[in-house]
Scaffold this motif. Structure first.
Motif, PDB file in Angstrom:
ATOM      1  N   ALA A 461       9.263 -33.249  26.986  1.00  0.00           N
ATOM      2  CA  ALA A 461       9.675 -33.072  28.374  1.00  0.00           C
ATOM      3  C   ALA A 461      10.987 -32.298  28.467  1.00  0.00           C
ATOM      4  O   ALA A 461      11.164 -31.444  29.350  1.00  0.00           O
ATOM      5  CB  ALA A 461       9.804 -34.427  29.049  1.00  0.00           C
ATOM      6  N   ASP A 462      11.891 -32.577  27.525  1.00  0.00           N
ATOM      7  CA  ASP A 462      13.176 -31.885  27.529  1.00  0.00           C
ATOM      8  C   ASP A 462      12.983 -30.408  27.200  1.00  0.00           C
ATOM      9  O   ASP A 462      13.604 -29.537  27.818  1.00  0.00           O
ATOM     10  CB  ASP A 462      14.115 -32.542  26.521  1.00  0.00           C
ATOM     11  CG  ASP A 462      15.515 -31.929  26.556  1.00  0.00           C
ATOM     12  OD1 ASP A 462      16.045 -31.738  27.674  1.00  0.00           O
ATOM     13  OD2 ASP A 462      16.057 -31.618  25.478  1.00  0.00           O
ATOM     14  N   PHE A 463      12.096 -30.124  26.241  1.00  0.00           N
ATOM     15  CA  PHE A 463      11.818 -28.726  25.897  1.00  0.00           C
ATOM     16  C   PHE A 463      11.198 -28.000  27.092  1.00  0.00           C
ATOM     17  O   PHE A 463      11.559 -26.850  27.383  1.00  0.00           O
ATOM     18  CB  PHE A 463      10.866 -28.653  24.700  1.00  0.00           C
ATOM     19  CG  PHE A 463      10.371 -27.259  24.416  1.00  0.00           C
ATOM     20  CD1 PHE A 463      11.181 -26.332  23.784  1.00  0.00           C
ATOM     21  CD2 PHE A 463       9.096 -26.863  24.825  1.00  0.00           C
ATOM     22  CE1 PHE A 463      10.736 -25.032  23.547  1.00  0.00           C
ATOM     23  CE2 PHE A 463       8.642 -25.569  24.592  1.00  0.00           C
ATOM     24  CZ  PHE A 463       9.466 -24.660  23.945  1.00  0.00           C
ATOM     25  N   ALA A 464      10.267 -28.666  27.779  1.00  0.00           N
ATOM     26  CA  ALA A 464       9.617 -28.042  28.930  1.00  0.00           C
ATOM     27  C   ALA A 464      10.650 -27.669  29.982  1.00  0.00           C
ATOM     28  O   ALA A 464      10.593 -26.584  30.578  1.00  0.00           O
ATOM     29  CB  ALA A 464       8.570 -28.985  29.510  1.00  0.00           C
ATOM     30  N   LYS A 465      11.597 -28.556  30.232  1.00  0.00           N
ATOM     31  CA  LYS A 465      12.634 -28.263  31.225  1.00  0.00           C
ATOM     32  C   LYS A 465      13.513 -27.109  30.787  1.00  0.00           C
ATOM     33  O   LYS A 465      13.818 -26.199  31.563  1.00  0.00           O
ATOM     34  CB  LYS A 465      13.487 -29.499  31.476  1.00  0.00           C
ATOM     35  CG  LYS A 465      14.544 -29.304  32.573  1.00  0.00           C
ATOM     36  CD  LYS A 465      15.334 -30.555  32.822  1.00  0.00           C
ATOM     37  CE  LYS A 465      16.285 -30.376  34.011  1.00  0.00           C
ATOM     38  NZ  LYS A 465      17.127 -29.165  33.888  1.00  0.00           N
ATOM     39  N   LYS A 466      13.915 -27.126  29.514  1.00  0.00           N
ATOM     40  CA  LYS A 466      14.766 -26.050  29.010  1.00  0.00           C
ATOM     41  C   LYS A 466      14.039 -24.709  29.054  1.00  0.00           C
ATOM     42  O   LYS A 466      14.628 -23.671  29.412  1.00  0.00           O
ATOM     43  CB  LYS A 466      15.220 -26.371  27.580  1.00  0.00           C
ATOM     44  CG  LYS A 466      16.306 -27.433  27.494  1.00  0.00           C
ATOM     45  CD  LYS A 466      16.703 -27.687  26.051  1.00  0.00           C
ATOM     46  CE  LYS A 466      18.005 -28.485  25.947  1.00  0.00           C
ATOM     47  NZ  LYS A 466      17.972 -29.769  26.655  1.00  0.00           N
ATOM     48  N   LEU A 467      12.749 -24.701  28.688  1.00  0.00           N
ATOM     49  CA  LEU A 467      11.992 -23.449  28.676  1.00  0.00           C
ATOM     50  C   LEU A 467      11.818 -22.904  30.093  1.00  0.00           C
ATOM     51  O   LEU A 467      12.037 -21.700  30.333  1.00  0.00           O
ATOM     52  CB  LEU A 467      10.627 -23.657  28.023  1.00  0.00           C
ATOM     53  CG  LEU A 467       9.702 -22.430  28.009  1.00  0.00           C
ATOM     54  CD1 LEU A 467      10.329 -21.293  27.207  1.00  0.00           C
ATOM     55  CD2 LEU A 467       8.325 -22.791  27.439  1.00  0.00           C
ATOM     56  N   THR A 468      11.425 -23.745  31.030  1.00  0.00           N
ATOM     57  CA  THR A 468      11.216 -23.262  32.400  1.00  0.00           C
ATOM     58  C   THR A 468      12.524 -22.789  33.032  1.00  0.00           C
ATOM     59  O   THR A 468      12.544 -21.801  33.774  1.00  0.00           O
ATOM     60  CB  THR A 468      10.572 -24.364  33.263  1.00  0.00           C
ATOM     61  OG1 THR A 468      11.348 -25.569  33.166  1.00  0.00           O
ATOM     62  CG2 THR A 468       9.151 -24.651  32.803  1.00  0.00           C
ATOM     63  N   ASP A 469      13.625 -23.493  32.732  1.00  0.00           N
ATOM     64  CA  ASP A 469      14.931 -23.048  33.236  1.00  0.00           C
ATOM     65  C   ASP A 469      15.287 -21.680  32.670  1.00  0.00           C
ATOM     66  O   ASP A 469      15.782 -20.790  33.382  1.00  0.00           O
ATOM     67  CB  ASP A 469      16.024 -24.067  32.884  1.00  0.00           C
ATOM     68  CG  ASP A 469      15.930 -25.341  33.704  1.00  0.00           C
ATOM     69  OD1 ASP A 469      15.204 -25.334  34.716  1.00  0.00           O
ATOM     70  OD2 ASP A 469      16.563 -26.340  33.320  1.00  0.00           O
TER      71      ASP A 469
END
Length: 542
Positions: A461-469
């Motif tokens: 979930a943290d990676f998904a947020k960082k990638l989309t940001d």
């Protein structure tokens, strides 16, 4: 639709007909050729009169024979009966742009709620698409469409007695038409098809969803869906051709040779687009009989049957075997030269058509050879198979639809070409991978940036947020997968899938195991190309 002489625009797609008539078109009330003596009698009288008159310059005697036949078709055979209105409202009229020429309906179908269809009758002609000599640069089909749009009536017929055109004209939608030849009605299913489509029930009775206007509406939607799918597939095919060109470029550099590609990345992208549009043009021209039908042309130049041949080869051997043959690429280049410069096939001469799309001097590096006489830029038969599948089979709503280029119109092909103009290609300075996302808007990311995000992430979930940001700042127009999909892909670790991904990555990365090791654990994040290989570009590629 083989019984139609000619179709234009989104005319009654097979999917629309199948959705409404899963068991086939409803037959008319009476069997047309066996029982309906009216049809046989009237057709015999008309055909004799037409044959006697055809080719004569003397038109004395008038056209009563034609009018009798048209009336019989409308009143009796189409069963319009008492609802046939001859000499309808004179205010139903359309004019040429300068107002000098007008078109009015000869008859109309009216069940009491206003006209449901208009009928235009024209003088005997060799072709309803022939432009007249009265100063209005529009053929009979287009004039009927103009009348329909002017009056707000969406369906119409236009005929000279022999040719019968069904016309649909809806505001904001291109005209759709299908033309039948009444000379062949007896003994064929053509008459039954016409009568089922424009009979009284189809135009003004029965279930509304089975009426002709609704069928046209469904066909327009089907044509739009096919156009959208084709545009997306052709874009992906261009991407694959670029990948193949990139492989020629990288192999040359790995061997210490000069790149066979020009330094201008814009030129390389234009060449890849040109390759796809050459394929589309050749399929369009061949299926419409616009290019030689000689056996030598079919054997050595034609593109139309190549996909089936390649699919058969892949089935008899393996698809991987096509990675080591390049016959289709050579065929395409040869056909392109023949189109541009002309060619002779024994007793058949093909004229030189010219055109920048086929000009061999526009991208001379596509034909450059090395010391061994081999092309320095080669696209494998496997890639060309995927290219041909992309332009000949549309995937719409989970269904694979075989496309006929006889049914595609110029506007659809123009839409596909225009869609390609919104993209470009650049040489990379880092390894770049393509990520999943909305078709046409998929993001791409450099491996160094991806590794930084992976290293800083504490969970999926943290990676998904960082990638989309990150993507929202670096690629504002990109539309990546959802955060949930990204997190799930990040955490995927099935050993079998990773092993398979390593094999496929090793192929596209030309054996660079150091890069493969970095990307294999992240394989679920990477979108596949048309070969089902991961979309990844090594440094100095595209």
């Amino acid at each position: 639709m083989a019984l139609l002489v000619d179709i234009d625009g989104p005319f009654l797609s097979k999917s629309a007909l199948k959705s409404v008539f899963p068991s086939g078109l409803d037959r008319p009330f009476n069997a047309i050729d066996d029982v309906n003596s009216t049809f046989v009698y009237e057709h015999t009288l008309w055909a004799k009169a037409w044959t006697d008159r055809h080719g004569r310059t003397d038109v004395s005697g008038g056209l009563g024979w034609r009018d009798r036949w048209v009336t019989a078709v409308l009143r009796d055979l189409l069963q319009w009966g008492e609802h046939l209105v001859e000499n309808p409202d004179p205010t139903l009229v359309a004019s040429s742009p300068d107002g000098d020429v007008t078109v009015r309906p000869w008859a109309a179908l009216d069940v009491g709620n206003g006209p449901a269809a208009l009928v235009v009758v024209v003088d005997p002609t060799e072709d309803l698409h022939r432009i007249g000599s009265d100063g209005w640069a529009a053929d009979s089909i287009d004039r009927t469409a103009a009348l329909l749009r002017e009056t707000g009536i969406t369906a119409g017929l236009v005929t000279d007695g022999r040719w019968w055109g069904i016309v649909s004209a809806v505001s904001g939608v291109i005209t759709a038409s299908g033309v039948f030849d009444s000379l062949i009605w007896r003994g064929s299913g053509a008459a039954a098809m016409l009568f089922a489509l424009v009979g009284l029930v189809s135009l003004a009775g029965g279930a509304s969803e089975k009426r002709l206007p609704m069928l046209f509406e469904a066909s327009v939607a089907s044509a739009e869906a096919i156009t959208e799918a084709l545009g997306d597939q052709v874009r992906r095919a261009v991407e694959l051709v670029l990948q193949a060109m990139s492989e020629s470029h990288l192999r040359a550099l790995a061997n210490g040779e000069d790149s066979p590609l020009p330094g201008d990345s814009k030129e390389v992208y234009e060449a890849a687009v040109s390759v796809l549009m050459r394929v589309v043009f050749l399929l369009f021209a061949e299926e419409r009989g616009l290019l030689p039908q000689h056996q030598m042309y079919r054997d050595s130049y034609a593109i139309a049957g190549v996909r089936v041949d390649l699919e058969r080869e892949a089935q008899n051997d393996t698809e991987e075997a096509l990675d080591h043959t390049w016959e289709t690429w050579h065929r395409l280049l040869a056909a392109s030269t023949a189109i541009y410069s002309g060619a002779t096939f024994e007793d058949t001469r093909m004229p030189a058509y010219g055109g920048s799309m086929f000009d061999p001097t526009r991208f001379p590096w596509l034909r450059s050879t090395n010391a061994q006489g081999l092309l320095t830029v080669r696209v494998s038969d496997r890639v060309m198979l995927k290219v041909l599948q992309a332009v000949q089979i549309a995937h719409v709503g989970g269904e694979a639809r075989q496309l006929s280029f006889r049914d595609l119109d110029v506007e659809q092909i123009g839409y596909v070409y225009e869609g390609l103009l919104g993209y470009s290609a650049e040489y990379t300075t880092d390894v770049v991978v393509g990520l999943h996302g909305k078709s046409g808007y998929e993001p791409e990311i450099a491996l160094t940036e991806l590794n930084e995000l992976v290293g800083a992430a504490t969970s999926g979930a943290d990676f998904a947020k960082k990638l989309t940001d990150h993507l929202s700042k670096s690629q504002a127009n990109a539309k990546p997968a959802t955060a949930r999909q990204i997190a799930k892909a990040f955490e995927a670790d099935e050993a079998t899938n990773v092993a398979d991904a390593r094999t496929r990555l090793r192929y596209v990365l030309l054996g660079r195991t150091d890069i493969v090791d970095q990307l294999a654990p992240l394989h679920a994040l990477i979108r596949n190309d048309l070969r089902d290989f991961p979309t990844s570009c090594p440094q100095a590629a595209w």
